[in-house]
Write a protein that holds these residues in place. Structure first.
Motif, mmCIF file in Angstrom:
data_model
loop_
_atom_site.group_PDB
_atom_site.id
_atom_site.type_symbol
_atom_site.label_atom_id
_atom_site.label_comp_id
_atom_site.label_asym_id
_atom_site.label_seq_id
_atom_site.Cartn_x
_atom_site.Cartn_y
_atom_site.Cartn_z
ATOM 1 N N VAL A 48 0.603 -1.324 0.248
ATOM 2 C CA VAL A 48 0.439 0.639 0.189
ATOM 3 C C VAL A 48 0.922 1.286 0.426
ATOM 4 C CG1 VAL A 48 -1.895 1.497 1.413
ATOM 5 C CG2 VAL A 48 -2.139 -1.080 1.243
ATOM 6 N N GLU A 49 2.090 1.197 0.968
ATOM 7 C CA GLU A 49 2.555 2.277 0.377
ATOM 8 C C GLU A 49 3.684 2.840 -0.504
ATOM 9 O OE1 GLU A 49 4.778 -0.468 3.312
ATOM 10 O OE2 GLU A 49 2.905 -0.154 3.252
ATOM 11 N N ASP A 50 4.247 2.236 -0.767
ATOM 12 C CA ASP A 50 4.482 2.208 -2.374
ATOM 13 C C ASP A 50 3.838 2.763 -3.737
ATOM 14 O OD1 ASP A 50 7.150 1.930 -0.856
ATOM 15 O OD2 ASP A 50 7.308 -0.405 -1.227
ATOM 16 N N SER A 51 2.487 2.387 -3.064
ATOM 17 C CA SER A 51 1.501 2.339 -4.302
ATOM 18 C C SER A 51 0.569 3.795 -4.587
ATOM 19 C CB SER A 51 -0.134 1.773 -4.165
ATOM 20 O OG SER A 51 0.419 0.863 -4.552
ATOM 21 N N ARG A 52 0.403 5.069 -6.192
ATOM 22 C CA ARG A 52 0.048 5.532 -5.643
ATOM 23 C C ARG A 52 -0.918 6.047 -7.049
ATOM 24 N NH1 ARG A 52 2.660 7.403 -10.366
ATOM 25 N NH2 ARG A 52 4.857 5.273 -10.696
ATOM 26 N N MET A 53 -1.769 7.695 -6.491
ATOM 27 C CA MET A 53 -3.121 7.790 -7.599
ATOM 28 C C MET A 53 -2.158 8.815 -8.009
ATOM 29 S SD MET A 53 -5.705 7.554 -4.736
ATOM 30 C CE MET A 53 -3.906 7.920 -3.333
ATOM 31 N N ARG A 54 -2.096 8.876 -9.302
ATOM 32 C CA ARG A 54 -2.668 10.734 -10.578
ATOM 33 C C ARG A 54 -3.644 10.300 -10.885
ATOM 34 N NH1 ARG A 54 2.150 10.968 -15.366
ATOM 35 N NH2 ARG A 54 1.746 13.655 -15.816
ATOM 36 N N TYR A 55 -3.730 12.130 -10.352
ATOM 37 C CA TYR A 55 -5.167 12.763 -11.101
ATOM 38 C C TYR A 55 -4.461 13.683 -12.766
ATOM 39 C CZ TYR A 55 -7.278 11.321 -6.817
ATOM 40 O OH TYR A 55 -7.297 11.367 -6.129
ATOM 41 N N MET A 56 -5.087 13.409 -13.758
ATOM 42 C CA MET A 56 -5.224 13.603 -15.025
ATOM 43 C C MET A 56 -6.365 14.510 -15.620
ATOM 44 S SD MET A 56 -2.425 10.560 -16.356
ATOM 45 C CE MET A 56 -1.510 10.675 -16.955
ATOM 46 N N SER A 57 -6.342 14.756 -16.926
ATOM 47 C CA SER A 57 -6.733 15.353 -17.030
ATOM 48 C C SER A 57 -8.344 14.995 -17.556
ATOM 49 C CB SER A 57 -6.593 17.082 -18.064
ATOM 50 O OG SER A 57 -5.953 16.229 -19.216
ATOM 51 N N SER A 58 -8.129 13.758 -17.893
ATOM 52 C CA SER A 58 -8.828 12.702 -18.755
ATOM 53 C C SER A 58 -9.478 10.861 -18.611
ATOM 54 C CB SER A 58 -8.584 11.888 -20.321
ATOM 55 O OG SER A 58 -7.110 11.336 -20.390
ATOM 56 N N LYS A 59 -7.934 10.885 -17.027
ATOM 57 C CA LYS A 59 -7.869 9.826 -15.992
ATOM 58 C C LYS A 59 -7.940 9.749 -14.342
ATOM 59 C CE LYS A 59 -4.650 7.947 -18.770
ATOM 60 N NZ LYS A 59 -3.735 7.218 -19.648
ATOM 61 N N VAL A 60 -7.725 9.329 -13.865
ATOM 62 C CA VAL A 60 -7.041 8.532 -12.999
ATOM 63 C C VAL A 60 -6.158 7.691 -13.032
ATOM 64 C CG1 VAL A 60 -7.300 8.544 -9.870
ATOM 65 C CG2 VAL A 60 -8.873 10.115 -11.233
ATOM 66 N N ARG A 61 -5.116 7.239 -12.632
ATOM 67 C CA ARG A 61 -3.973 6.717 -12.919
ATOM 68 C C ARG A 61 -3.736 6.049 -11.469
ATOM 69 N NH1 ARG A 61 -0.042 7.044 -17.202
ATOM 70 N NH2 ARG A 61 -1.654 5.530 -18.644
ATOM 71 N N ILE A 62 -3.516 4.739 -10.888
ATOM 72 C CA ILE A 62 -3.558 3.883 -9.905
ATOM 73 C C ILE A 62 -2.339 2.774 -9.914
ATOM 74 C CG2 ILE A 62 -4.058 2.896 -7.886
ATOM 75 C CD1 ILE A 62 -7.682 3.300 -8.991
ATOM 76 N N VAL A 63 -1.287 3.150 -9.900
ATOM 77 C CA VAL A 63 -0.266 2.227 -9.665
ATOM 78 C C VAL A 63 0.272 1.157 -8.643
ATOM 79 C CG1 VAL A 63 2.267 2.169 -10.296
ATOM 80 C CG2 VAL A 63 1.100 3.968 -11.039
ATOM 81 N N LEU A 64 -0.156 0.392 -8.665
ATOM 82 C CA LEU A 64 0.285 -0.249 -7.306
ATOM 83 C C LEU A 64 1.046 -1.122 -7.219
ATOM 84 C CD1 LEU A 64 -3.741 -2.123 -7.372
ATOM 85 C CD2 LEU A 64 -2.460 -0.237 -6.242
ATOM 86 N N ARG A 65 2.239 -0.691 -6.160
ATOM 87 C CA ARG A 65 3.193 -2.166 -6.753
ATOM 88 C C ARG A 65 2.438 -3.747 -5.724
ATOM 89 N NH1 ARG A 65 5.207 0.424 -10.344
ATOM 90 N NH2 ARG A 65 5.782 2.280 -10.027
ATOM 91 N N SER A 66 3.051 -4.722 -6.333
ATOM 92 C CA SER A 66 3.115 -6.201 -5.713
ATOM 93 C C SER A 66 4.391 -6.215 -4.706
ATOM 94 C CB SER A 66 3.165 -6.947 -7.231
ATOM 95 O OG SER A 66 3.609 -8.334 -6.687
ATOM 96 N N GLU A 67 4.024 -7.507 -4.057
ATOM 97 C CA GLU A 67 4.793 -7.439 -2.952
ATOM 98 C C GLU A 67 5.887 -7.971 -3.449
ATOM 99 O OE1 GLU A 67 3.206 -9.843 0.408
ATOM 100 O OE2 GLU A 67 2.513 -7.843 1.066
ATOM 101 N N GLU A 68 6.044 -9.021 -4.410
ATOM 102 C CA GLU A 68 6.892 -9.381 -4.817
ATOM 103 C C GLU A 68 8.068 -9.034 -5.986
ATOM 104 O OE1 GLU A 68 4.886 -11.694 -7.916
ATOM 105 O OE2 GLU A 68 3.482 -13.129 -6.227
ATOM 106 N N ARG A 69 7.531 -7.671 -6.300
ATOM 107 C CA ARG A 69 8.663 -6.760 -6.683
ATOM 108 C C ARG A 69 9.402 -6.065 -5.619
ATOM 109 N NH1 ARG A 69 6.839 -3.341 -11.617
ATOM 110 N NH2 ARG A 69 8.603 -4.084 -12.487
ATOM 111 N N ARG A 70 9.191 -5.904 -4.388
ATOM 112 C CA ARG A 70 9.544 -5.219 -3.164
ATOM 113 C C ARG A 70 10.857 -6.192 -2.961
ATOM 114 N NH1 ARG A 70 6.727 -2.658 1.709
ATOM 115 N NH2 ARG A 70 8.351 -1.099 1.885
ATOM 116 N N VAL A 71 11.230 -7.178 -3.027
ATOM 117 C CA VAL A 71 12.353 -8.069 -2.426
ATOM 118 C C VAL A 71 13.380 -8.004 -3.910
ATOM 119 C CG1 VAL A 71 12.342 -10.109 -2.022
ATOM 120 C CG2 VAL A 71 10.665 -9.778 -1.840
#
Length: 71
Positions: A48-71
């Motif tokens: 959760v703490e590595d995930s982020r949101m970005r509000y753009m003019s045409s959309k909301v982008r949500i980037v989720l970071r997997s636990e598998e990529r953290r290792v």
């Protein structure tokens, strides 16, 4: 993983985005009413703490970071 919610001009105060390790929920206010856009379990645990949101003019982008990529 990236999730794009196609909604023009969403103000951050009009969005309720809940990111949990195994669940994602998105509610956007439209015409003064809350609209449930997404409410789904996730197949892989995310950080959760590595995930982020970005509000753009045409959309909301949500980037989720997997636990598998953290290792």
């Amino acid at each position: 993983m990236t999730v794009d919610v196609l909604a023009k001009g969403v103000d951050p105060s009009d969005a309720k985005i809940s990111i949990k390790p195994t669940h994602l929920k998105v509610i956007i206010k439209k015409d003064k009413k809350d609209v449930l856009v997404l409410d789904t379990p996730l197949f892989a645990r995310i950080v959760v703490e590595d995930s982020r949101m970005r509000y753009m003019s045409s959309k909301v982008r949500i980037v989720l970071r997997s636990e598998e990529r953290r290792v």
